[in-house]
Design a protein around this motif. Structure first.
Motif, short mmCIF file in Angstrom:
data_model
loop_
_atom_site.label_atom_id
_atom_site.label_comp_id
_atom_site.label_asym_id
_atom_site.label_seq_id
_atom_site.Cartn_x
_atom_site.Cartn_y
_atom_site.Cartn_z
N THR A 135 0.97 -1.36 -0.05
CA THR A 135 0.38 -0.19 0.03
C THR A 135 0.76 1.77 -0.07
O THR A 135 0.11 2.17 -0.08
N LYS B 285 -4.02 3.92 -8.39
CA LYS B 285 -3.75 5.28 -8.05
C LYS B 285 -3.27 5.49 -7.57
O LYS B 285 -3.17 4.88 -6.13
N ASP C 27 -4.71 6.90 -3.39
CA ASP C 27 -5.45 5.82 -2.84
C ASP C 27 -5.39 5.01 -3.00
O ASP C 27 -5.47 4.03 -1.87
N ASP C 28 -4.34 3.89 -4.39
CA ASP C 28 -4.30 2.43 -3.83
C ASP C 28 -2.84 2.18 -2.99
O ASP C 28 -2.31 1.31 -2.09
N SER D 230 0.70 5.00 -1.51
CA SER D 230 1.16 5.95 -1.22
C SER D 230 2.59 6.02 -1.99
O SER D 230 3.29 4.97 -1.79
N ARG E 171 -1.79 8.29 1.29
CA ARG E 171 -3.00 8.60 2.05
C ARG E 171 -2.80 7.64 3.96
O ARG E 171 -1.81 7.21 4.03
N ILE F 290 -4.85 5.83 5.87
CA ILE F 290 -5.36 4.37 6.62
C ILE F 290 -5.85 4.05 8.01
O ILE F 290 -5.13 4.36 8.71
#
Lengths: 333, 333
Positions: B240, B263, B266-267, B269, B331, B333
């Motif tokens: 991720t 992305k 999103d998918d 980082s 991102r 998470i």
DNA sequence: CAATTTTAGTCAAACGCTTGACTAATTAAA
DNA sequence: TTTAATTAGTCAAGCGTTTGACTAAAATTG
């Protein structure tokens, strides 16, 4: 204490002059003394004192580079090019940065003179008259790099007018008729100024209208590109292409266009100037005109070498060509 | 012919020594002679010959910078920082680039010695033993910049292990557990090597597994980042986040991720290293750890100044802190 | 073999500046 | 008024090289 000629001379039992000549390869000694001198020199770890040598020869084998700003990639790359050629000819490089300030320029010209450099490369501000006069007065060979300069001084640059003309022509050839420009500082009588001229000329030669509200001024930096593009977008949505006078402003433009919900190059094409690494980082990758920074350095140093050697220059003003690097930000319509 | 002390002396009717002293501000003359000397000096446009002066004072007020590559922004900015402080102390800067090659390094150390520089700043290769010995032998004050070096020589750098540890920790704190790394050259015992260590340590300290197939080697350049990321994506889609040891590789990674239809952030980082301008150009903008390049230059030159002045250093090894610049590519998470 | 040339050096000045030691004249102190 | 101290300089050596002019010996030439 450092080892001197005298130390070697005493140890070998000859005079300093003999040692000096031998070490300089002047064949005025028997094979035996020569070998002995080399032996002792190596043994003692002798390193000639170039300062003393310079005092008599009046050559320092050093050249001075007066440059705006090393932290700017553009200048850093021309400095890099210069250094390479200087080193090839066994010249050392003293670098002084001025931020384009006239006072600093003057100060460094004087300093370099005092340091007795054999030549000066000037890649700083717009070369005010004061500098030109001082340079002439000091009688140090000089060449100007990447800066417009009237008359006399030898120089090497790119032809900003022509190259931006070509960039805009490229857009026109791709079918664009509504072309905006994001310029650098308009009044610096340098690249910022000339690139606008090229833009206007290209429009004119192709029967396109010049609209002053479509030329918006930035400062070559990324953020200014964003702001300039926003302004352009506000004033006229009908443009299909924009010519940015630097890559940073070009990617700024791309960012602004995307933020406005438009697509590059589908809705608006953009072409930059410089071929900076960031043109590869943006998405889409920026089509741009590449400047030969290192080559500017090379040529200027080669030129300076010629004049230091007292040779005549074939050309006193050299223009290096740029090249359009086609990537993803310009669409054919 | 250049104007010398003698010219002034003759014109004023005193000896050279008097002129010398007056011009150097030593108060051994009457007000009238002093004024007259200054007048004549200005009239003749006298500029002291620093070469001659150096020969007797044994100070050149010049320092030598041995650096890998000026066309590399990182080094260019270090050089820029150095130049600024050098100039503040009225030192000139001779720059020699080596490409990190040991032979060149040795050559330039010798050259600088011959030019009698007052100090050397070394920002080139890994400082092989040969250089260290030569430097020691020449007895020129030296400080090492941005390079690891065992023991003795004063130095200033960033703590690559710690800073990349922090970068990875930042990812972990953002909730990531599957973190890949795109490293620089693994075996250079320099930043490439140490940044991997920091990465591993951070995983370890947080109970995460180290998977060697998730560390892929690049060369710090953009293209290698693309390739490395493609490889990572091939081997494991479950990651991720990825830590890139340079911004160029970081934006390369972003490009590859986007091309794979995923992305950022999103998918996946991504965090980079350097805070190069290209981190701002990419889309999304790259979160990165900023290196204080100019400051490295400042501190090293300040340090060198101290040792040239014969003062003791409080610290012989300085680490400058980096800072995480939060942008858009990571991102929570 | 004498005359000339070559070889292998030496000597001393010069490059432009600094600096310690000295001196003559003036000023201050006793 | 004599002595001491200050002022305003001069003199000469020295920094480490290079280089033109000179010389003595050896080698070459006619």
């Amino acid at each position: 204490m450092a080892v001197t000629l005298k130390d070697i001379a005493e140890k070998v039992g000859v005079t300093e002059s003999t040692v000096s000549r031998v070490l300089n390869g002047i064949p005025k000694a028997s094979k035996e003394t020569r070998e002995e001198i080399f032996r002792v020199a190596a043994e003692l770890g002798y390193k000639p004192n170039q300062i003393a040598r310079s005092l008599v020869t009046k050559k320092t084998h050093t050249i001075g580079l007066i440059i705006s700003d090393l932290s700017n990639t553009y200048f850093a790359r021309v400095a890099s090019g210069i250094e390479k050629i200087a080193s090839k000819y066994d010249y050392s490089l003293i670098i002084s940065t001025t931020g384009g300030d006239e006072k600093e320029e003057l100060k460094y010209i004087n300093l370099l003179k005092e340091k007795q450099v054999d030549g000066i490369l000037f890649a700083s501000g717009r070369m005010p008259a004061s500098c030109k006069n001082l340079l002439k007065e000091t009688e140090i060979p000089t060449v100007v790099v990447a800066r417009e300069v009237e008359e006399d001084l030898p120089s090497v640059h790119i032809d900003n007018i022509k190259e931006s003309y070509n960039a805009v022509k490229y857009l026109i050839n791709s079918g664009h008729h509504n072309i905006a420009m994001i310029s650098g500082n308009k009044d610096d009588k340098e690249s910022g100024f000339y690139r606008i001229q090229g833009y206007k000329q290209a429009l004119k030669d192709n029967g396109l209208k010049i609209r002053d509200d479509l030329i918006v001024e930035g400062d070559f930096k990324l953020q200014s590109g964003i702001e300039a593009m926003e302004e352009i977008l506000k004033s006229d949505y009908s443009i299909t292409a924009v010519f940015a006078a630097s890559d940073q402003m070009g990617v700024g433009a791309i960012k602004a266009i995307k933020k406005a919900g438009l697509k590059v190059p589908d809705d608006i094409s953009v072409i930059g100037f410089d071929n900076n690494i960031i043109s590869l980082a943006s998405d889409p990758e920026l089509t741009t005109v590449s400047q030969p920074e290192e080559e500017l350095g090379w040529h200027s140093m080669e030129m300076l070498y010629q004049v230091m050697e007292g040779r005549d220059l074939k050309e006193r003003k050299i223009y290096l060509p740029c090249e359009i690097i086609e990537r993803e930000s310009v669409r054919n319509i």
